[in-house]
Design an enzyme around this catalytic site. Structure first.
Site, PDB file in Angstrom:
ATOM      1  N   PHE A 149       0.810  -1.220   0.000  1.00 30.71           N
ATOM      2  CA  PHE A 149       0.000   0.000   0.000  1.00 30.71           C
ATOM      3  C   PHE A 149       0.844   1.270   0.000  1.00 30.71           C
ATOM      4  CE2 PHE A 149       1.008   0.051   4.516  1.00 30.71           C
ATOM      5  CZ  PHE A 149       1.114   1.404   4.779  1.00 30.71           C
ATOM      6  N   LYS A 173      -1.481  -7.158  -8.951  1.00 27.17           N
ATOM      7  CA  LYS A 173      -2.416  -7.239  -7.823  1.00 27.17           C
ATOM      8  C   LYS A 173      -2.007  -6.132  -6.865  1.00 27.17           C
ATOM      9  CE  LYS A 173      -3.324  -8.390  -4.073  1.00 27.17           C
ATOM     10  NZ  LYS A 173      -3.757  -7.392  -3.062  1.00 27.17           N
ATOM     11  N   GLU A 176      -5.112  -3.678  -1.573  1.00 26.22           N
ATOM     12  CA  GLU A 176      -6.555  -3.390  -1.495  1.00 26.22           C
ATOM     13  C   GLU A 176      -6.835  -2.098  -0.728  1.00 26.22           C
ATOM     14  OE1 GLU A 176      -4.691  -5.816  -0.311  1.00 26.22           O
ATOM     15  OE2 GLU A 176      -5.795  -7.162   1.014  1.00 26.22           O
ATOM     16  N   ARG A 177      -5.766  -1.521  -0.100  1.00 28.62           N
ATOM     17  CA  ARG A 177      -5.959  -0.268   0.640  1.00 28.62           C
ATOM     18  C   ARG A 177      -6.083   0.939  -0.293  1.00 28.62           C
ATOM     19  NH1 ARG A 177      -6.378  -3.259   4.353  1.00 28.62           N
ATOM     20  NH2 ARG A 177      -4.696  -4.317   5.429  1.00 28.62           N
ATOM     21  N   SER A 226       5.320  -6.900   3.495  1.00 30.71           N
ATOM     22  CA  SER A 226       5.936  -7.223   4.788  1.00 30.71           C
ATOM     23  C   SER A 226       6.712  -8.542   4.694  1.00 30.71           C
ATOM     24  CB  SER A 226       4.853  -7.309   5.860  1.00 30.71           C
ATOM     25  OG  SER A 226       3.863  -8.213   5.448  1.00 30.71           O
ATOM     26  N   CYS A 281       9.606   1.892   3.426  1.00 30.05           N
ATOM     27  CA  CYS A 281      10.550   0.814   3.758  1.00 30.05           C
ATOM     28  C   CYS A 281      11.954   1.360   3.938  1.00 30.05           C
ATOM     29  CB  CYS A 281      10.529  -0.265   2.691  1.00 30.05           C
ATOM     30  SG  CYS A 281      11.245   0.288   1.154  1.00 30.05           S
ATOM     31  N   GLU A 384       9.335  -3.780  12.966  1.00 31.63           N
ATOM     32  CA  GLU A 384       9.148  -2.653  12.046  1.00 31.63           C
ATOM     33  C   GLU A 384       7.847  -1.954  12.452  1.00 31.63           C
ATOM     34  OE1 GLU A 384       7.874  -3.492   7.982  1.00 31.63           O
ATOM     35  OE2 GLU A 384       9.207  -1.911   7.257  1.00 31.63           O
TER      36      GLU A 384
END
Ligand code: NAD
Length: 499
Positions: A149, A173, A176-177, A226, A281, A384
């Site tokens: 996201f 893909k 979805e956020r 993640s 990240c 994290e």
């Protein structure tokens, strides 16, 4: 309520599964759209039509493919503000940061325009008597990109650009956020001249992802997200013989040596620790001052800077330093970790646990936090956090600081702030981390270099963008040829294009 779609065969296609996820405006906490979550059958159909479209695209000469990307760059620039607005409304980051998200993706597309050069093979003339050997790079076929996201434009562009430039068809893909920008990218690619079916967007969750991983048609999988999911995707994709590159989480340390310019180090820590609410990240989440005196001087510089940070919605314009985090769950998780830091004995120097933004009480805002005296066993050090939280771990010496960063399980990025070239050089050489900054806090390499961490920040061998991406998205074929005699044809006198 807006209902989003998939993007199949060059057009928007409604979801058929009956399952949806809510897409929030993180600044207000309101649901602003719902995104369909594809069922396995929808994914399988999207993959099959990508497979039908790929051979013609793969056979299109690389220069013509590059021209589509060239036009795509023009369209991205044309629509930059529109894209940024949508991006911010679903992600929450500020508008300048959203434009940066698109810009750093666009730069990889610019790099990919050089595909004809990058795809050139190798040739050995006269490897034996009348024998020539040549190697060529061929597309993998249909590849999947499963994206996070936090950079809804940049991350897809880093993968879609090189994959298409190499002649693959791509099934994306998105997260979805924040799925709207990827759908807009699909529309722009069609406008740029990409044939229908070569780029498909399938929205969904685990069901869609697992269908992609188990597909016999998909030849390569790129994942960013993640670490736990990266590891899962890597093992499931490679178990069925796919090529996979899976990029995971991070815990980036910035080491501050006693001779560093303390103002520069403090500015760097604030920008890299709190920009995008820490949802990067490459965010710096651990400051490691060397020596107690350095630590005291650093904290003194950090506190007023952090207290001045402006947190707000993207609609407040350029006057906001960072926005909300992505979901209510993310906010609760971050606040829970902050509490664990306090409970485990770290000193919370800047405490915004009761932060509320007037008029946006339901938004997912988290104020900036600074910890001092963090130790390696604490959860806030090991995990994290992916939020606006900077932890300070005091190191007694350079070697101790180096060891700290080396012993952490993540190895995405790191930085050292010093005026001493010898220390900086030693650090860059010895550290077991993929991207290193010297007096640069977020050392994200430009498009023509490659991006990737070490240790638990990556599963797979090749990095993102740059020359590695052309290696990832192609297979090498080597031909050994002997021609006992040749046909001698007459001359060709017209200056012809390579159609
Ligand atoms: P995430 O792992 O939750 O989701 C990433 C993708 O995986 C999404 O598309 C999601 O739908 C899918 N997914 C989630 N759970 C799944 C499951 N159980 N099975 C199959 N698919 C699943 O990550 P996120 O929260 O979207 O992104 C943030 C993470 O991404 C952070 O850890 C960050 O460090 C990392 N990240 C890494 C890099 C890098 O280059 N190393 C770059 C950007 C972000």
């Amino acid at each position: 309520m807006q209902e989003l779609s998939h993007w199949i065969d060059g057009k928007a296609v409604n979801g058929a599964s009956g399952r949806f996820a809510d897409v929030f405006n993180p600044a207000t906490g309101e649901v602003q759209a719902r995104v369909p979550l594809a069922a396995a059958a929808e994914v399988t159909a999207a993959v099959a039509s990508a497979a039908a479209a790929q051979p013609a695209w793969g056979a299109t000469n690389p220069q013509r493919r590059a021209r589509v990307l060239m036009e795509f760059v023009r369209l991205l620039n044309r629509d930059m503000n529109k894209l940024a607005e949508v991006l911010s409304s679903e992600h929450g980051k500020t508008l300048p940061d959203a434009r940066g998200d698109i810009q750093r993706g666009l730069e990889v597309i610019e790099f990919c325009i050089g595909a004809p050069h990058l795809l050139k093979g190798e040739y050995t003339d006269n490897a034996g008597p009348g024998i020539d050997i040549y190697s060529m790079r061929q597309p993998l076929g249909v590849v999947a990109a499963i994206m996070p996201f936090n950079f809804p434009a940049m991350m897809p562009l880093w993968h879609v650009g090189p994959a298409l430039a190499c002649g693959n068809a791509v099934v994306l893909k998105p997260s979805e956020r924040d799925p709207s920008v990827p759908l807009m990218l699909a529309e722009l690619l069609v406008e740029a001249g990409l044939p229908a079916g070569v780029f498909q967007v399938v929205n969904g969750d685990k069901e869609a992802v697992d269908t992609l991983l188990d597909s016999e048609i998909i030849q390569g999988v790129s994942f960013v997200g993640s670490t736990a999911i990266a590891q899962y995707i890597y093992s499931r994709a490679t178990a069925s013989g796919k090529r996979a590159q899976c990029f995971g989480g991070a815990k980036n340390h910035l080491i501050v040596m006693p001779d560093a310019d303390m103002d520069q180090a403090a500015d760097a820590l604030v920008g890299s620790g709190f920009g995008a609410a820490g949802e990067r990240c490459m965010a710096v989440s651990v400051a490691v001052p060397v020596g107690n005196d350095t630590a005291d001087r650093l904290i003194e510089k950090l506190v007023p800077r952090i207290e001045k940070l402006k947190v707000g919605p993207y609609t407040a314009g350029e006057d906001v330093d960072f926005g909300p985090v992505v979901t209510r769950e993310a906010k609760e998780r971050i606040l829970g970790l902050i509490q664990s830091g306090v409970d485990q004995g770290a000193k919370l120097v800047v405490d915004n646990r009761d932060f509320r933004l007037q008029g946006y009480e339901d938004g997912f805002f988290v104020g900036p936090h600074l910890f001092d005296h963090v130790t390696p066993e604490m959860d806030i050090y090991r995990t994290e956090i992916f939020g606006p939280v900077l932890s300070t771990v005091r190191a007694g010496s350079y070697e101790e600081a180096l060891k700290l960063a080396m012993d952490h399980e993540y190895g995405n990025g790191t930085a050292i702030f010093t005026r001493d070239g010898d220390t900086a050089r030693d650090f860059a050489n010895r550290i077991n981390i993929g991207m290193v900054g010297v007096n640069v806090p977020i050392p994200v390499p430009l498009a023509y270099h490659t991006f990737g961490g070490w240790k638990k920040s990556v599963f797979g061998d090749l990095n993102q963008h740059g020359p590695d991406s052309f290696r990832f998205y192609t297979r090498t074929k080597t031909v050994t040829a002997r021609w006992p005699s040749g046909l001698k044809e007459g001359g060709e006198f017209h200056f012809k294009a390579m159609d």
